[in-house]
Structures are given as C-alpha cells and as structure tokens.
Design a protein around this motif. Sequence first.
Motif, PDB file in Angstrom:
ATOM      1  N   ASP A  35      -0.706  -6.683 -14.528  1.00  0.00           N
ATOM      2  CA  ASP A  35      -1.611  -6.997 -15.630  1.00  0.00           C
ATOM      3  C   ASP A  35      -2.840  -7.709 -15.073  1.00  0.00           C
ATOM      4  OD1 ASP A  35      -2.229  -7.176 -18.512  1.00  0.00           O
ATOM      5  OD2 ASP A  35      -2.060  -9.322 -18.195  1.00  0.00           O
ATOM      6  N   SER A  36      -3.877  -7.775 -15.891  1.00  0.00           N
ATOM      7  CA  SER A  36      -5.081  -8.498 -15.505  1.00  0.00           C
ATOM      8  C   SER A  36      -4.826 -10.002 -15.411  1.00  0.00           C
ATOM      9  CB  SER A  36      -6.205  -8.228 -16.509  1.00  0.00           C
ATOM     10  OG  SER A  36      -5.820  -8.686 -17.795  1.00  0.00           O
ATOM     11  N   GLY A  37      -3.752 -10.470 -16.007  1.00  0.00           N
ATOM     12  CA  GLY A  37      -3.446 -11.902 -15.982  1.00  0.00           C
ATOM     13  C   GLY A  37      -2.010 -12.165 -16.405  1.00  0.00           C
ATOM     14  N   ILE A  38      -1.844 -13.089 -17.345  1.00  0.00           N
ATOM     15  CA  ILE A  38      -0.496 -13.463 -17.778  1.00  0.00           C
ATOM     16  C   ILE A  38       0.008 -12.632 -18.953  1.00  0.00           C
ATOM     17  CG2 ILE A  38      -0.658 -15.838 -16.943  1.00  0.00           C
ATOM     18  CD1 ILE A  38      -1.390 -16.734 -19.727  1.00  0.00           C
ATOM     19  N   GLY A  39      -0.876 -11.851 -19.577  1.00  0.00           N
ATOM     20  CA  GLY A  39      -0.489 -11.120 -20.783  1.00  0.00           C
ATOM     21  C   GLY A  39       0.659 -10.150 -20.592  1.00  0.00           C
TER      22      GLY A  39
ATOM     23  N   ASP B 150      -3.576 -10.502 -12.131  1.00  0.00           N
ATOM     24  CA  ASP B 150      -4.843 -10.717 -11.421  1.00  0.00           C
ATOM     25  C   ASP B 150      -5.659 -11.803 -12.121  1.00  0.00           C
ATOM     26  OD1 ASP B 150      -6.906 -10.453  -9.624  1.00  0.00           O
ATOM     27  OD2 ASP B 150      -7.614  -8.521 -10.398  1.00  0.00           O
ATOM     28  N   THR B 151      -5.088 -13.002 -12.209  1.00  0.00           N
ATOM     29  CA  THR B 151      -5.712 -14.074 -12.986  1.00  0.00           C
ATOM     30  C   THR B 151      -7.062 -14.508 -12.414  1.00  0.00           C
ATOM     31  OG1 THR B 151      -4.306 -15.613 -11.756  1.00  0.00           O
ATOM     32  CG2 THR B 151      -3.571 -14.996 -13.940  1.00  0.00           C
ATOM     33  N   ALA B 152      -7.281 -14.302 -11.115  1.00  0.00           N
ATOM     34  CA  ALA B 152      -8.555 -14.704 -10.502  1.00  0.00           C
ATOM     35  C   ALA B 152      -9.724 -13.879 -11.034  1.00  0.00           C
ATOM     36  CB  ALA B 152      -8.476 -14.577  -8.981  1.00  0.00           C
ATOM     37  N   ARG B 153      -9.445 -12.643 -11.496  1.00  0.00           N
ATOM     38  CA  ARG B 153     -10.528 -11.753 -11.945  1.00  0.00           C
ATOM     39  C   ARG B 153     -10.399 -11.389 -13.422  1.00  0.00           C
ATOM     40  NH1 ARG B 153     -10.302  -7.735  -6.723  1.00  0.00           N
ATOM     41  NH2 ARG B 153      -8.234  -7.354  -7.602  1.00  0.00           N
TER      42      ARG B 153
ATOM     43  N   GLY C  20      -4.666 -16.060  -8.897  1.00  0.00           N
ATOM     44  CA  GLY C  20      -5.379 -17.288  -9.237  1.00  0.00           C
ATOM     45  C   GLY C  20      -4.461 -18.503  -9.210  1.00  0.00           C
ATOM     46  N   SER C  21      -4.698 -19.420 -10.122  1.00  0.00           N
ATOM     47  CA  SER C  21      -3.939 -20.671 -10.173  1.00  0.00           C
ATOM     48  C   SER C  21      -2.475 -20.418 -10.532  1.00  0.00           C
ATOM     49  CB  SER C  21      -4.557 -21.631 -11.194  1.00  0.00           C
ATOM     50  OG  SER C  21      -3.665 -22.682 -11.492  1.00  0.00           O
ATOM     51  N   SER C  22      -1.578 -20.819  -9.641  1.00  0.00           N
ATOM     52  CA  SER C  22      -0.156 -20.653  -9.930  1.00  0.00           C
ATOM     53  C   SER C  22       0.312 -21.697 -10.947  1.00  0.00           C
ATOM     54  CB  SER C  22       0.674 -20.757  -8.653  1.00  0.00           C
ATOM     55  OG  SER C  22       0.437 -21.977  -8.004  1.00  0.00           O
TER      56      SER C  22
ATOM     57  N   GLU D 132       4.214 -16.882  -6.537  1.00  0.00           N
ATOM     58  CA  GLU D 132       3.473 -16.918  -5.269  1.00  0.00           C
ATOM     59  C   GLU D 132       2.024 -16.501  -5.504  1.00  0.00           C
ATOM     60  OE1 GLU D 132       5.511 -14.739  -2.050  1.00  0.00           O
ATOM     61  OE2 GLU D 132       7.207 -14.555  -3.433  1.00  0.00           O
ATOM     62  N   MET D 133       1.116 -17.168  -4.822  1.00  0.00           N
ATOM     63  CA  MET D 133      -0.274 -16.730  -4.843  1.00  0.00           C
ATOM     64  C   MET D 133      -0.475 -15.636  -3.807  1.00  0.00           C
ATOM     65  SD  MET D 133      -2.840 -19.938  -5.452  1.00  0.00           S
ATOM     66  CE  MET D 133      -4.226 -18.823  -5.315  1.00  0.00           C
ATOM     67  N   VAL D 134      -1.250 -14.640  -4.141  1.00  0.00           N
ATOM     68  CA  VAL D 134      -1.496 -13.536  -3.225  1.00  0.00           C
ATOM     69  C   VAL D 134      -2.976 -13.182  -3.275  1.00  0.00           C
ATOM     70  CG1 VAL D 134      -1.048 -11.735  -4.956  1.00  0.00           C
ATOM     71  CG2 VAL D 134      -0.692 -11.234  -2.541  1.00  0.00           C
ATOM     72  N   GLN D 135      -3.488 -12.720  -2.157  1.00  0.00           N
ATOM     73  CA  GLN D 135      -4.896 -12.297  -2.090  1.00  0.00           C
ATOM     74  C   GLN D 135      -4.938 -10.780  -1.977  1.00  0.00           C
ATOM     75  OE1 GLN D 135      -7.274 -14.763   0.332  1.00  0.00           O
ATOM     76  NE2 GLN D 135      -9.112 -14.055  -0.665  1.00  0.00           N
ATOM     77  N   LEU D 136      -5.581 -10.149  -2.949  1.00  0.00           N
ATOM     78  CA  LEU D 136      -5.783  -8.703  -2.901  1.00  0.00           C
ATOM     79  C   LEU D 136      -7.057  -8.411  -2.123  1.00  0.00           C
ATOM     80  CD1 LEU D 136      -4.804  -7.821  -6.579  1.00  0.00           C
ATOM     81  CD2 LEU D 136      -3.420  -7.510  -4.529  1.00  0.00           C
ATOM     82  N   PRO D 137      -7.253  -7.168  -1.670  1.00  0.00           N
ATOM     83  CA  PRO D 137      -8.395  -6.844  -0.821  1.00  0.00           C
ATOM     84  C   PRO D 137      -9.749  -7.279  -1.386  1.00  0.00           C
ATOM     85  CG  PRO D 137      -6.888  -5.003  -0.882  1.00  0.00           C
ATOM     86  CD  PRO D 137      -6.354  -6.003  -1.848  1.00  0.00           C
ATOM     87  N   GLY D 138      -9.911  -7.174  -2.715  1.00  0.00           N
ATOM     88  CA  GLY D 138     -11.202  -7.489  -3.318  1.00  0.00           C
ATOM     89  C   GLY D 138     -11.381  -8.935  -3.746  1.00  0.00           C
ATOM     90  N   ASN D 139     -10.335  -9.753  -3.614  1.00  0.00           N
ATOM     91  CA  ASN D 139     -10.434 -11.148  -4.060  1.00  0.00           C
ATOM     92  C   ASN D 139     -11.368 -11.957  -3.161  1.00  0.00           C
ATOM     93  OD1 ASN D 139      -7.095 -11.141  -5.177  1.00  0.00           O
ATOM     94  ND2 ASN D 139      -8.835 -11.590  -6.462  1.00  0.00           N
TER      95      ASN D 139
END
Length: 266
Positions: free
Chosen positions: A9-13, A35-38, A239-241, A259-266
């Motif tokens: 999902d784009s975030g927590i939804g 993807d909470t960062a974006r 984003g923020s865990s 866990e926090m993770v970094q995707l290629p575009g982050n």
Amino acid sequence: MSRAIGVMDSGIGGLTVAKEIMHQLPNEQIVYIGDTARCPYGPRPSSEVKKYTWEMARFLYNQNIKMLVIACNTATAVALEEIQTAFDIPVIGVISPGARSAIKHTKNDRIGILGTSGTIKSKAYEVSLQDLRPSIETFPLACPKFVPLVESGEHAGSMAKKIVAETLYTLKSTKIDTLILGCTHYPLLQPIIEQYLGSSITVISSGDETAREVSAILAYRGELSARHEKEDHRFFTTGSSKIFGQVAMEWLQDNLSIEMVQLPGN
C-alpha cells in the motif's frame, strides 16, 4: 516451508485489507510494505504512482511470496494489469472486489464512491460497477484530506469529524444507498463516516471481499497454508516506524515486527 502473501500500500491503509486476510486465513503469513515516506499517492501523476508501485511489487516478489495483493486503489488503477502480466504469481487489486460488494448491497442502484484524486480521475470504479450492472448510477467524490489525516494518526478525533463532515456534505442530497470507501485508508475513518451519513447508507470497504478472493484463489491453486507452517507476519515501512507502529498495533491489536526499508526511489 509455506510462502507468504504479499500486501502492499502507499502507507498504512492497506492494513485494513491485511487485517481481513489475517481474520479469514489465520494460518497464512503476511509480508506487508507501506510506502509511508512517499504517501499519499492520490495527488501524484500516474507515471510516478506506477514507478513506486513497481518498486514495492518487486520488493515483495523478492520475499518469495506466493500471491500479491495491491491494497491501494490508486496503485490498482494504474498498475494492476501490467504487474499481473509480468509476474508468475497471482496478483489482485482492491477495485473489483469493492465493486462486487457494492453491487450486492445496493437496492436503488445509486452508489457513492470516495477515493483519492487519482482513483476518482481514473474512473476505475465506475467502469467496474457498470461492467457488472449497466443501470448503476455513480456519485464519485475525491477526498484529498482523508489519507494525510489517517497517516498522521488523527483519524478518531474532533478534527477528523470536522473534515469528514465538510468533505461529505455534498453526498447528503444524492439519495445513494451504498457508499464505497475507494481507498484502503478510509476504513479507519468508517465509524465517523457512518455516523455522519446515517444508518440508511451501507458503507463498503473492499477488505472483506478482497480477502475472500485471496482465499478462493489460493484454495483453487492448492496453496493454502497448514497451521503448523505458520510464521510471524512481517511489516516494512519506508517512513517512520513509530507512527506506522502506533496505527498498526491499534488496528491489528497485536505486537508487530516493523522494519524500515529503503526502496530504489526513496
């Protein structure tokens, strides 16, 4: 070892969909990424949404999942068919299950659709509903303030009530009898939405119907997990865990590994 079901999902939804899958299929392991960062995806250009959706899909695919659920309406609208074609595992979205559920419940064929600006602009729900029943009349409404409200964790207070009332005011005169929550963040606002609109309108979220589709596909493929194979669910966020964890634990009523993770575009 049994493979997990991937949920993105784009975030927590999308946790609203994950919760239904956990409820209906308690032996399954979920691997979730938000993807909470974006987030939010709704206002973004479709090309950008598609890029981010592919990054999450590849991340989950590399976790050796057996099925992928795109639990984001905006992402489903722009990338579902492309990812279904590319992957060798079942990939489903949340729009068709939500539309089917609404068709089951409506009595007057007047259905409201709440969604992000991206989902509403795509007309994906209108197409899905009218493919099922051409007589359906739809009343789409973009709700740009809802996702930031949920992502901030402020979905149960007085500010949420004010924003819901201001946003949904125009629906009061439409005579709809069914309302689709066309974003997986929106079920976290469902009690306030139902209170504002009243008991004459049935509010539909796609989580329940999506979980049934997951169950049916895995059963057909002979891939349902046996109890002794169950492993802990895994949750990833870009984003923020802390905020993710607060909402996730409230919604899922469980202690979670995040866990926090970094995707290629982050």
